[in-house]
Scaffold this motif. Structure first.
Motif, PDB file in Angstrom:
ATOM      1  N   LEU A   1     -53.536   4.883  15.607  1.00 45.97           N
ATOM      2  CA  LEU A   1     -54.264   5.628  14.573  1.00 45.97           C
ATOM      3  C   LEU A   1     -53.439   5.695  13.297  1.00 45.97           C
ATOM      4  O   LEU A   1     -52.210   5.787  13.329  1.00 45.97           O
ATOM      5  N   SER A   2     -54.133   5.695  12.167  1.00 50.46           N
ATOM      6  CA  SER A   2     -53.436   5.766  10.886  1.00 50.46           C
ATOM      7  C   SER A   2     -52.889   7.173  10.659  1.00 50.46           C
ATOM      8  O   SER A   2     -53.296   8.134  11.322  1.00 50.46           O
ATOM      9  N   LYS A   3     -51.944   7.290   9.709  1.00 51.55           N
ATOM     10  CA  LYS A   3     -51.361   8.600   9.419  1.00 51.55           C
ATOM     11  C   LYS A   3     -52.411   9.594   8.948  1.00 51.55           C
ATOM     12  O   LYS A   3     -52.349  10.770   9.290  1.00 51.55           O
ATOM     13  N   TRP A   4     -53.368   9.117   8.160  1.00 51.51           N
ATOM     14  CA  TRP A   4     -54.410  10.012   7.669  1.00 51.51           C
ATOM     15  C   TRP A   4     -55.282  10.532   8.812  1.00 51.51           C
ATOM     16  O   TRP A   4     -55.616  11.723   8.881  1.00 51.51           O
ATOM     17  N   ASN A   5     -55.666   9.656   9.746  1.00 55.31           N
ATOM     18  CA  ASN A   5     -56.484  10.079  10.882  1.00 55.31           C
ATOM     19  C   ASN A   5     -55.713  11.034  11.796  1.00 55.31           C
ATOM     20  O   ASN A   5     -56.287  11.988  12.331  1.00 55.31           O
ATOM     21  N   ILE A   6     -54.432  10.766  11.968  1.00 54.01           N
ATOM     22  CA  ILE A   6     -53.616  11.675  12.783  1.00 54.01           C
ATOM     23  C   ILE A   6     -53.536  13.044  12.115  1.00 54.01           C
ATOM     24  O   ILE A   6     -53.659  14.085  12.773  1.00 54.01           O
ATOM     25  N   PHE A   7     -53.344  13.026  10.800  1.00 52.86           N
ATOM     26  CA  PHE A   7     -53.263  14.306  10.076  1.00 52.86           C
ATOM     27  C   PHE A   7     -54.591  15.058  10.150  1.00 52.86           C
ATOM     28  O   PHE A   7     -54.618  16.271  10.397  1.00 52.86           O
ATOM     29  N   ARG A   8     -55.695  14.341   9.953  1.00 48.92           N
ATOM     30  CA  ARG A   8     -57.006  15.003   9.899  1.00 48.92           C
ATOM     31  C   ARG A   8     -57.463  15.472  11.277  1.00 48.92           C
ATOM     32  O   ARG A   8     -57.960  16.594  11.418  1.00 48.92           O
ATOM     33  N   LYS A   9     -57.278  14.639  12.300  1.00 45.03           N
ATOM     34  CA  LYS A   9     -57.825  14.961  13.617  1.00 45.03           C
ATOM     35  C   LYS A   9     -56.898  15.818  14.474  1.00 45.03           C
ATOM     36  O   LYS A   9     -57.374  16.560  15.336  1.00 45.03           O
ATOM     37  N   HIS A  10     -55.609  15.729  14.248  1.00 46.97           N
ATOM     38  CA  HIS A  10     -54.669  16.432  15.128  1.00 46.97           C
ATOM     39  C   HIS A  10     -53.854  17.497  14.390  1.00 46.97           C
ATOM     40  O   HIS A  10     -53.860  18.665  14.793  1.00 46.97           O
ATOM     41  N   VAL A  11     -53.172  17.078  13.333  1.00 46.18           N
ATOM     42  CA  VAL A  11     -52.257  18.010  12.658  1.00 46.18           C
ATOM     43  C   VAL A  11     -53.032  19.140  11.984  1.00 46.18           C
ATOM     44  O   VAL A  11     -52.759  20.325  12.227  1.00 46.18           O
ATOM     45  N   LEU A  12     -53.993  18.783  11.152  1.00 43.89           N
ATOM     46  CA  LEU A  12     -54.725  19.801  10.390  1.00 43.89           C
ATOM     47  C   LEU A  12     -55.514  20.721  11.309  1.00 43.89           C
ATOM     48  O   LEU A  12     -55.523  21.942  11.123  1.00 43.89           O
ATOM     49  N   ARG A  13     -56.173  20.161  12.306  1.00 42.45           N
ATOM     50  CA  ARG A  13     -57.004  20.977  13.188  1.00 42.45           C
ATOM     51  C   ARG A  13     -56.166  21.972  13.982  1.00 42.45           C
ATOM     52  O   ARG A  13     -56.513  23.146  14.080  1.00 42.45           O
ATOM     53  N   ASN A  14     -55.067  21.517  14.558  1.00 39.77           N
ATOM     54  CA  ASN A  14     -54.252  22.395  15.396  1.00 39.77           C
ATOM     55  C   ASN A  14     -53.485  23.431  14.575  1.00 39.77           C
ATOM     56  O   ASN A  14     -53.339  24.586  14.992  1.00 39.77           O
ATOM     57  N   ALA A  15     -52.997  23.016  13.419  1.00 41.35           N
ATOM     58  CA  ALA A  15     -52.239  23.961  12.591  1.00 41.35           C
ATOM     59  C   ALA A  15     -53.140  25.016  11.961  1.00 41.35           C
ATOM     60  O   ALA A  15     -52.730  26.160  11.774  1.00 41.35           O
ATOM     61  N   SER A  16     -54.379  24.640  11.620  1.00 41.93           N
ATOM     62  CA  SER A  16     -55.273  25.572  10.937  1.00 41.93           C
ATOM     63  C   SER A  16     -55.754  26.691  11.840  1.00 41.93           C
ATOM     64  O   SER A  16     -56.152  27.749  11.347  1.00 41.93           O
TER      65      SER A  16
END
Length: 365
Positions: A230-245
């Motif tokens: 997965l690209s960095k943007w998809n990882i950020f959008r699907k995993h990082v942003l969702r879990n951190a928010s």
């Protein structure tokens, strides 16, 4: 979910009532009454203009009663009759209208706190994410240094430096009342306090977001996502942003309440006629009705925010299940089971003793 909401609401109401009772009783017991000697005579004349027997204002307004009785009288008038009371030592238009006295200056508190909150959240999230993705590099070190400086400096120390900078730019640092100047000058006069509020809370958001993002980036799900290509943007959008928010949203709600209720020093520093100025002024004068009105507003707002923050976790992340009947603790049932276990244990112990006595009697025979 609805069952959990009802439980949280019931707990919030009980906590709310306890806070009101404790604050009212303490204020009534140890706080001063709002009348000076001169005001007592004036109010007495106003209450009994055509009577030879002068009415004692303290007795008329119930200050001679015990604090608990006064609380229940106030509680009935406030919540059942919709009467927040009067301002005893005030003869202005606000003396019979405490809500107007409280909410009119609240708009200036919101005019400073809301822009400062939005700016600090946007900048804090941006800096926190950059610091987490660039951890160990010069970007992370620079942001950490910046954050450390503003963590160490309290707001009343930051304020003079901001005033020097804005004054050099020709901006006013004291609040300009729109009744005296045009609205544009009033808006410009709010820039300095907004900057101070923003810098005071920015560091906390940056540190919190960085820690949350680093935790997610080092988790197994992100490692698996990277392995899948997965690209960095998809990882950020699907995993990082969702879990951190999930954690971030609840924390942001509480942080705004802290910003809203903790603005007393800065409002007085910049001479902003906000709600905190009203609260401090009337608390010093012993106006208990104003004190309790502000307490009802801010405490009620905090309780509702707490409930909403808890519920938001389940709304934002379907994996979270609140108050699952299989896992939640019903303390009444636990107490009943504990008593039943103790009763069975005593019964077994009694039967064992009876059997031992029977064995001893048989041996003697």
């Amino acid at each position: 979910m609805f069952r959990y909401f009802l439980k949280r609401l019931a707990l919030a109401i009980i906590t709310f009532l306890i806070i009101l009772f404790v604050v009212y009783v303490i204020q009534s017991s140890f706080g001063k009454h709002p009348f000076t000697e001169a005001q007592l005579a004036q109010v007495s004349e106003r209450l009994s203009p055509n009577s030879e027997t002068k009415i004692d204002p303290l007795e008329f307004y119930g200050f001679t009663k015990d604090p608990v009785s006064r609380f229940f009288i106030w509680f009935k008038d406030f919540f059942f009759l919709g009467n927040p009371g009067v301002i005893y030592s005030d003869t202005s238009e606000y003396s019979q209208n405490i809500p107007k006295l409280f909410f009119e200056p609240l708009k200036w508190t919101f005019a400073v706190s809301i822009p400062a909150f939005l700016l600090s959240v946007i900048l804090g999230i941006t800096l926190g994410v950059i610091s987490a993705y660039k951890r160990g590099k010069w970007q992370d070190t620079s942001i950490a240094t910046f954050v450390t400086i503003f963590v160490a400096l309290p707001s009343f120390v930051i304020a003079p430096f901001i005033i020097l900078i804005t004054s050099a730019m020709g901006l006013p640092f004291e609040f300009k009342d729109p009744r005296d100047v045009n609205g544009w000058l009033t808006a410009i006069s709010l820039i300095s306090p907004i900057l101070v509020f923003t810098l005071s809370s920015l560091a906390g958001y940056t540190i919190f977001v960085r820690n949350q993002v680093v935790t997610v980036l080092t988790s197994n799900q992100v490692l698996i996502a990277k392995a899948k290509g997965l690209s960095k943007w998809n990882i950020f959008r699907k995993h990082v942003l969702r879990n951190a928010s999930v954690i971030l949203v609840g924390s942001l709600l509480f942080s705004y309440l802290s910003l809203l209720s903790g603005s007393i020093v800065l409002e007085r520093f910049f001479r902003i006629p906000g709600s905190s100025t009203i609260i401090v002024s009337y608390t010093e004068r012993g106006e208990i009705n104003v004190i309790m009105f502000s307490l009802v507003f801010f405490t009620g707002l905090s309780m509702l925010t707490s409930i909403f923050a808890d519920m938001s976790y389940a709304w934002m992340d379907p994996r979270i299940r609140i108050a699952n009947s299989d896992n939640s603790k019903n303390y009444f049932n636990l107490f009943k089971k504990s008593r039943l276990r103790n009763k069975n244990y005593k019964l077994l112990l009694k039967n064992a003793n009876n059997q031992e006595m029977e064995v001893e009697e048989n041996e003697q025979l």
